[in-house]
Design a protein around this motif. Structure first.
Motif, PDB file in Angstrom:
ATOM      1  N   ALA A 217      25.868 -21.841  -3.417  1.00 54.44           N
ATOM      2  CA  ALA A 217      26.961 -22.697  -3.898  1.00 54.44           C
ATOM      3  C   ALA A 217      26.594 -23.327  -5.236  1.00 54.44           C
ATOM      4  CB  ALA A 217      27.277 -23.775  -2.867  1.00 54.44           C
ATOM      5  N   HIS A 218      25.330 -23.710  -5.370  1.00 55.73           N
ATOM      6  CA  HIS A 218      24.879 -24.323  -6.618  1.00 55.73           C
ATOM      7  C   HIS A 218      24.910 -23.316  -7.764  1.00 55.73           C
ATOM      8  CE1 HIS A 218      22.634 -27.098  -9.180  1.00 55.73           C
ATOM      9  NE2 HIS A 218      21.909 -26.052  -9.548  1.00 55.73           N
ATOM     10  N   VAL A 219      24.443 -22.091  -7.506  1.00 57.43           N
ATOM     11  CA  VAL A 219      24.454 -21.048  -8.531  1.00 57.43           C
ATOM     12  C   VAL A 219      25.886 -20.728  -8.961  1.00 57.43           C
ATOM     13  CG1 VAL A 219      23.944 -18.606  -8.972  1.00 57.43           C
ATOM     14  CG2 VAL A 219      22.263 -20.043  -7.807  1.00 57.43           C
ATOM     15  N   LYS A 220      26.778 -20.667  -7.979  1.00 57.40           N
ATOM     16  CA  LYS A 220      28.188 -20.404  -8.279  1.00 57.40           C
ATOM     17  C   LYS A 220      28.763 -21.488  -9.182  1.00 57.40           C
ATOM     18  CE  LYS A 220      32.654 -19.629  -6.022  1.00 57.40           C
ATOM     19  NZ  LYS A 220      33.363 -19.552  -4.702  1.00 57.40           N
ATOM     20  N   GLN A 221      28.408 -22.755  -8.880  1.00 60.51           N
ATOM     21  CA  GLN A 221      28.913 -23.858  -9.687  1.00 60.51           C
ATOM     22  C   GLN A 221      28.338 -23.805 -11.098  1.00 60.51           C
ATOM     23  OE1 GLN A 221      31.302 -26.247  -8.908  1.00 60.51           O
ATOM     24  NE2 GLN A 221      31.110 -26.527 -11.131  1.00 60.51           N
ATOM     25  N   ARG A 222      27.070 -23.443 -11.236  1.00 59.33           N
ATOM     26  CA  ARG A 222      26.455 -23.332 -12.560  1.00 59.33           C
ATOM     27  C   ARG A 222      27.138 -22.249 -13.393  1.00 59.33           C
ATOM     28  NH1 ARG A 222      21.552 -25.365 -14.207  1.00 59.33           N
ATOM     29  NH2 ARG A 222      21.181 -23.458 -15.390  1.00 59.33           N
ATOM     30  N   LYS A 223      27.461 -21.151 -12.749  1.00 57.88           N
ATOM     31  CA  LYS A 223      28.152 -20.076 -13.472  1.00 57.88           C
ATOM     32  C   LYS A 223      29.532 -20.544 -13.936  1.00 57.88           C
ATOM     33  CE  LYS A 223      25.761 -16.201 -11.293  1.00 57.88           C
ATOM     34  NZ  LYS A 223      25.881 -15.005 -10.409  1.00 57.88           N
ATOM     35  N   GLN A 224      30.195 -21.315 -13.063  1.00 65.93           N
ATOM     36  CA  GLN A 224      31.499 -21.856 -13.429  1.00 65.93           C
ATOM     37  C   GLN A 224      31.358 -22.836 -14.587  1.00 65.93           C
ATOM     38  OE1 GLN A 224      34.534 -20.926 -11.925  1.00 65.93           O
ATOM     39  NE2 GLN A 224      35.326 -21.972 -13.725  1.00 65.93           N
ATOM     40  N   ASP A 225      30.298 -23.640 -14.564  1.00 69.30           N
ATOM     41  CA  ASP A 225      30.048 -24.586 -15.664  1.00 69.30           C
ATOM     42  C   ASP A 225      29.840 -23.847 -16.975  1.00 69.30           C
ATOM     43  OD1 ASP A 225      30.257 -26.745 -13.961  1.00 69.30           O
ATOM     44  OD2 ASP A 225      28.089 -26.922 -13.631  1.00 69.30           O
ATOM     45  N   ARG A 226      29.138 -22.737 -16.938  1.00 69.74           N
ATOM     46  CA  ARG A 226      28.892 -21.968 -18.158  1.00 69.74           C
ATOM     47  C   ARG A 226      30.183 -21.409 -18.738  1.00 69.74           C
ATOM     48  NH1 ARG A 226      24.298 -18.813 -15.067  1.00 69.74           N
ATOM     49  NH2 ARG A 226      22.814 -20.532 -14.859  1.00 69.74           N
ATOM     50  N   GLU A 227      31.081 -21.007 -17.836  1.00 66.79           N
ATOM     51  CA  GLU A 227      32.360 -20.473 -18.302  1.00 66.79           C
ATOM     52  C   GLU A 227      33.222 -21.578 -18.898  1.00 66.79           C
ATOM     53  OE1 GLU A 227      34.296 -18.438 -15.142  1.00 66.79           O
ATOM     54  OE2 GLU A 227      32.717 -16.936 -14.885  1.00 66.79           O
ATOM     55  N   ASN A 228      33.181 -22.749 -18.279  1.00 64.77           N
ATOM     56  CA  ASN A 228      34.027 -23.854 -18.741  1.00 64.77           C
ATOM     57  C   ASN A 228      33.450 -24.590 -19.944  1.00 64.77           C
ATOM     58  OD1 ASN A 228      35.762 -23.286 -16.621  1.00 64.77           O
ATOM     59  ND2 ASN A 228      34.894 -24.851 -15.273  1.00 64.77           N
ATOM     60  N   HIS A 229      32.119 -24.574 -20.064  1.00 61.39           N
ATOM     61  CA  HIS A 229      31.475 -25.322 -21.152  1.00 61.39           C
ATOM     62  C   HIS A 229      30.425 -24.449 -21.835  1.00 61.39           C
ATOM     63  CE1 HIS A 229      33.348 -28.932 -19.416  1.00 61.39           C
ATOM     64  NE2 HIS A 229      32.907 -28.501 -18.252  1.00 61.39           N
ATOM     65  N   PRO A 230      30.845 -23.361 -22.451  1.00 62.57           N
ATOM     66  CA  PRO A 230      29.866 -22.437 -23.060  1.00 62.57           C
ATOM     67  C   PRO A 230      29.015 -23.077 -24.140  1.00 62.57           C
ATOM     68  CG  PRO A 230      32.110 -21.965 -23.804  1.00 62.57           C
ATOM     69  CD  PRO A 230      32.229 -22.937 -22.677  1.00 62.57           C
ATOM     70  N   GLU A 231      29.573 -24.048 -24.853  1.00 62.46           N
ATOM     71  CA  GLU A 231      28.820 -24.673 -25.938  1.00 62.46           C
ATOM     72  C   GLU A 231      27.592 -25.419 -25.421  1.00 62.46           C
ATOM     73  OE1 GLU A 231      31.455 -27.640 -24.143  1.00 62.46           O
ATOM     74  OE2 GLU A 231      31.781 -25.584 -24.839  1.00 62.46           O
TER      75      GLU A 231
END
Length: 228
Positions: free
Chosen positions: A171-185
């Motif tokens: 679940a944590h890895v999934k959230q991190r991937k989502q964070d990268r997509e939403n905040h690439p900078e």
């Protein structure tokens, strides 16, 4: 009692419990106060001298075993995951328990909308989502936050505990991937001319690996004290 519906707060205050409620998660984890509440409605069935207001896991389990037998006898439908979440002080569990008990004991309906993003898995995901990216938990910290020591004590099954830790990690890895997509900078992700997003070389090599290899390091360290 912040976080509880107003009707539930007024209800609890009207019961004149022997101990003040200062922290809902902590104060209801041993089942003692809940036994008091139930005793107001079923005085012939709940004998408070058989309950202990202690903090050890043995005390908690003893109190809750009595309560669960009573729930079954009176056909009070309390979900097992809500009970376990309350015992282990999981986020939101005690609140869900009190709301459920309010409706069962008073036969009243709560007229409110659940808070947006309120966790149904009794994890700290809702709290983490409110934090800035740099302040959010690492994978190891997420496991520590969401897998209580008391869970490992009461269910010392290595396979089950590893599965719980694995689910938290995924679940944590999934959230991190989502964070990268939403905040690439924030992660230094650049978009090439063909529209493909790439991480800097150092990150591309290490960031994803960081999440996956935690399983072999922090998870084992987390489980070893209890499982050995």
């Amino acid at each position: 009692m912040s976080g509880l519906p107003r009707e539930v707060i007024k209800w609890l205050q009207s019961l004149d419990l022997t101990h003040p409620i200062r922290n809902v998660r902590r104060d209801f984890s041993n089942g003692y106060l809940l036994a008091e509440i139930v005793g107001w409605y079923y005085p012939q069935d709940i004998q408070m001298h058989s309950f202990s207001n202690g903090t050890s896991i043995q005390t908690k389990l003893g109190n809750w075993q009595q309560l669960e037998r009573f729930f079954i006898k009176e056909q009070l439908d309390i979900a097992k995951d809500v009970i376990e979440g309350t015992i282990h002080c999981k986020p939101g569990a005690a609140f869900s328990l009190l709301e459920r008990m309010y409706t069962l004991l008073t036969h009243k309906v709560l007229h409110y909308l659940p808070a947006k993003g309120c966790p149904t898995d009794f994890s700290d995901s809702s709290y983490q989502s409110q934090l800035p990216l740099h302040a959010r938990s690492t994978t190891a910290q997420s496991i520590k936050n969401n897998l209580a020591n008391t869970e490992l004590t009461t269910k010392p099954d290595r396979t089950l505990s590893t599965q719980k830790a694995q689910a938290i990690m995924e679940a944590h890895v999934k959230q991190r991937k989502q964070d990268r997509e939403n905040h690439p900078e924030h992660f230094g992700i650049r978009t090439s001319t063909n529209g493909k997003k790439t991480l800097p070389k150092a990150n591309a090599r290490d960031v994803d690996k960081q999440d996956e290899t935690i399983k072999e390091i922090e998870v084992e360290q987390r489980l070893k004290p209890t499982m050995s």
